[in-house]
Write a protein that holds these residues in place. Sequence first.
Motif, PDB file in Angstrom:
ATOM      1  N   ALA A  61    -106.257 -31.183 -57.599  1.00  0.00           N
ATOM      2  CA  ALA A  61    -104.844 -31.531 -58.425  1.00  0.00           C
ATOM      3  C   ALA A  61    -105.294 -33.139 -57.596  1.00  0.00           C
ATOM      4  O   ALA A  61    -106.567 -33.098 -56.127  1.00  0.00           O
ATOM      5  CB  ALA A  61    -104.039 -31.270 -56.954  1.00  0.00           C
ATOM      6  N   GLY A 100    -106.100 -27.144 -56.977  1.00  0.00           N
ATOM      7  CA  GLY A 100    -105.526 -26.400 -57.801  1.00  0.00           C
ATOM      8  C   GLY A 100    -106.568 -26.291 -59.207  1.00  0.00           C
ATOM      9  O   GLY A 100    -106.477 -25.248 -59.944  1.00  0.00           O
ATOM     10  N   ARG A 275    -113.537 -40.804 -46.587  1.00  0.00           N
ATOM     11  CA  ARG A 275    -114.435 -41.619 -47.385  1.00  0.00           C
ATOM     12  C   ARG A 275    -114.341 -43.111 -47.648  1.00  0.00           C
ATOM     13  O   ARG A 275    -115.830 -43.320 -48.012  1.00  0.00           O
ATOM     14  CB  ARG A 275    -114.140 -40.892 -48.781  1.00  0.00           C
ATOM     15  CG  ARG A 275    -114.186 -39.134 -49.154  1.00  0.00           C
ATOM     16  CD  ARG A 275    -113.673 -38.885 -50.260  1.00  0.00           C
ATOM     17  NE  ARG A 275    -113.933 -37.136 -50.002  1.00  0.00           N
ATOM     18  CZ  ARG A 275    -114.212 -36.106 -49.033  1.00  0.00           C
ATOM     19  NH1 ARG A 275    -112.574 -36.488 -48.295  1.00  0.00           N
ATOM     20  NH2 ARG A 275    -114.621 -35.000 -49.231  1.00  0.00           N
ATOM     21  N   LYS A 279    -117.670 -46.752 -47.099  1.00  0.00           N
ATOM     22  CA  LYS A 279    -117.745 -48.436 -48.193  1.00  0.00           C
ATOM     23  C   LYS A 279    -118.289 -49.495 -46.791  1.00  0.00           C
ATOM     24  O   LYS A 279    -117.134 -49.912 -46.736  1.00  0.00           O
ATOM     25  CB  LYS A 279    -116.887 -48.244 -48.525  1.00  0.00           C
ATOM     26  CG  LYS A 279    -116.570 -47.258 -49.729  1.00  0.00           C
ATOM     27  CD  LYS A 279    -115.749 -47.014 -50.530  1.00  0.00           C
ATOM     28  CE  LYS A 279    -115.467 -46.234 -51.198  1.00  0.00           C
ATOM     29  NZ  LYS A 279    -114.506 -45.864 -52.230  1.00  0.00           N
TER      30      LYS A 279
END
Length: 719
Positions: A61, A100, A275, A279
């Motif tokens: 999902a 999912g 995550r 950056k």
Amino acid sequence: MARYTRLTEPIALITLNNPPVNALSSAVRSGIVDSVSQALKDDQVKAVVFCGENRMFSGGADIKEFSGSMSGPPLVRMIHSIEASEKLMVAAIEGVALGGGLELALGCHYRVANTKARLGLPEVTLGFLPGAGGTQRLPRLTGITAALELITTGRQISAQEALQLGIVDQVTEGNAVQAAMELALSVIGQPLNPRRLSLRPPVWSADVDSVCEVALARVKQHSRGAMAPVACVQAVRAAAMLPYSKGMEKERQLMDTLFRSSQARALQYAFFAQRNAGKWSLPNGARWNNTKARDVQRVGVIGLGTMGRGIAVSLVKAGLSVVALESDAKQLESGKKAVTAMLQRDAQRRGVGSPLHLLTFALSFHQLKDVDLVIEAVFEDMNLKKRVFSDLCKVLRAGTLICTNTSGLNVDELAKVTDRQHLVVGMHFFAPAHVMKLLEVVYGSRSSPEAVAVAMALGKRIQKVCVAVGNCPGFVGNRMLKLYMDQSLYLLEEGATPEQVDQALEEFGFAMGIFKVADLSGLDVGWRVRKASGLIGPDIDPVNPSRWRLGQRYCPLPDMLCQQGRFGQKTGRGWYLYNSPGSKEAKPDPEILNFLEDYRLKYGITPQRISSQEVIERCAFSLANEGFRILEDGIAAGPEDIDVIYLFGYGWPRHRGGPMFYASQVGLSVVLEKMEHYHRIHPDVPSLEPSRLLRRLVAEGSPPIQQWRNHIKNLHSQL
Ligand SMILES: CCC/C=C/C(=O)SCCNC(=O)CCNC(=O)[C@H](O)C(C)(C)COP(=O)([O-])OP(=O)([O-])OC[C@H]1O[C@@H](n2cnc3c(N)ncnc32)[C@H](O)[C@@H]1OP(=O)([O-])[O-]
């Protein structure tokens, strides 16, 4: 977002198309529903194969959608209608089928996976359960025990293991879509009811209760206070006891509760924070996406103590060639033995060939002349490190980076002794370095963006979670830790016991309380640092040490323990008592309780009753308050970076998101009020004074954590 292709055979192909991981966003779900209905309407189509664009089935999902209002076709209904369809449905799994994505595949009548594919139901790591039928269909395929393990841990498995567990019907080394089409052609026309998992009866067996009890005890022990793993056990138990439709009702009820929980919000925040940490950005505007990292193949590691060994192992495991250097033959030999054994054990465990050919051991700096980067991991002593750095400059090529593994020393001061200040960065590894995921990459005032990019890329390559941080004493993690430790010690002075403080922290979710951690790390480590920084010296009375140093409150308790030779686990005595030196089981020590009582008497401290709430507030809010100062100072780019550091380096419970997220959830005005309260009571602890940024955020209406970066930018632009 789902492409429908009519193939020449009686097969339609539905390709999920939502890069990079083909998450099942509302647009993808709509695309699937439309494509399935197109296939059902076409009399020529006898079977449908599902696959993902770019050989990636689906990462599940779309997690981004969970924070807004959900729209589009519900996943549960979509999967149900795929399973109920009168036409054959086959999943062709390449890349990953997670969450999912796997639940969609479980709704298909057959599943084919490429050998390299990975499958799993990681919803528990996001604070909920496989709520699209996964808790009811998977047990009906694998049995209760395997389903419990997979669903409560979120572990990803290989295609081969999935085949053994019966999750996939076939594994192919070739193209999974091709194999799925061939399988479809071979079974078209066969009855589909036996393939519909929802039609299978509950997977009851006589030992269900005891299996579930064992699973419950395991999850309670492993993830203290986390709700999702407990709910996962309850949902899987329903698959054993109830018919499918009733089991689905149970799944939905549990899912509704979890979905609205602050734990789910925290875990999803942690997913994106992790995550985002990659950056990186520097105050000068250099960023991960405007700076190129040059390639590193050969790395020098200086010092084969505990840290150097772990670092060398991590590098070699990632396929880098390593020259490991020690200062004398005896130390080199013991380092060599340890590193070799660690690598051999790891290769054996993973069933891969030994990587020892990548490793060279050396005694002379000259053997480092060809490396691309050096990681210095000698003892935490500025003068020693400076000597190593200047010696290195005599042999290294002009462009070679020099990284220092330090837990808090000044990177700029070290860089100054080199001929390449722009190529010097800090790399703060956490012990044991081959196990712990966190790496603080510390940029000094002269470090070039390229040097930071290289260090971040190297960290990622050795599978660390890397966070770029500025240079200040203790960087981010240890700078905050000091205040957390200080508060815990003050609580002891004021009336608490080490067990009380630890219990409150463990109930909050920490795997280990701070005093147990201190015993594990060794109390002598901090003692040495305090001696080196002048906090302990000949002018301090060892019997009645002052509780006031450098203009503020100071707790001499750890120093007094060290004077008694209580260094923690290694000596069998520290804040706790151990059966023998090196033993791990911590037991309350009556001697410590007497010692604390005598101490309070000696210094005229009337002991107070300290509640668990006060322990959490003083420890956790002090961490967050210092985190705000770190943001003010520009040492971390955003609150997410601080939280990632605490999640991966300091055992902060993941379901509480991190200290900054926790502060945002409790409410910034509450944190401010509490800090003001504790600062009023303890004016001799300046760090309890609420930070400027905290005050400012409260004055600006306590914006959500995602907006703090803008407020910090405004603050910096006004300075
Ligand atoms: C009723 C509900 C029941 C079902 C529930 C679920 O399925 S819950 C879901 C259960 N599924 C999971 O928990 C799986 C979560 N995902 C993973 O474990 C890994 O991403 C991976 C193994 C799929 C790929 O690893 P990798 O190292 O190759 O790549 P990477 O990790 O760097 O990600 C690349 C980019 O993709 C993004 N993104 C990734 N997944 C999702 C997502 N589902 N959604 C949205 N975005 C997602 C990620 O943020 C990043 O974006 P950025 O920074 O580029 O803007």
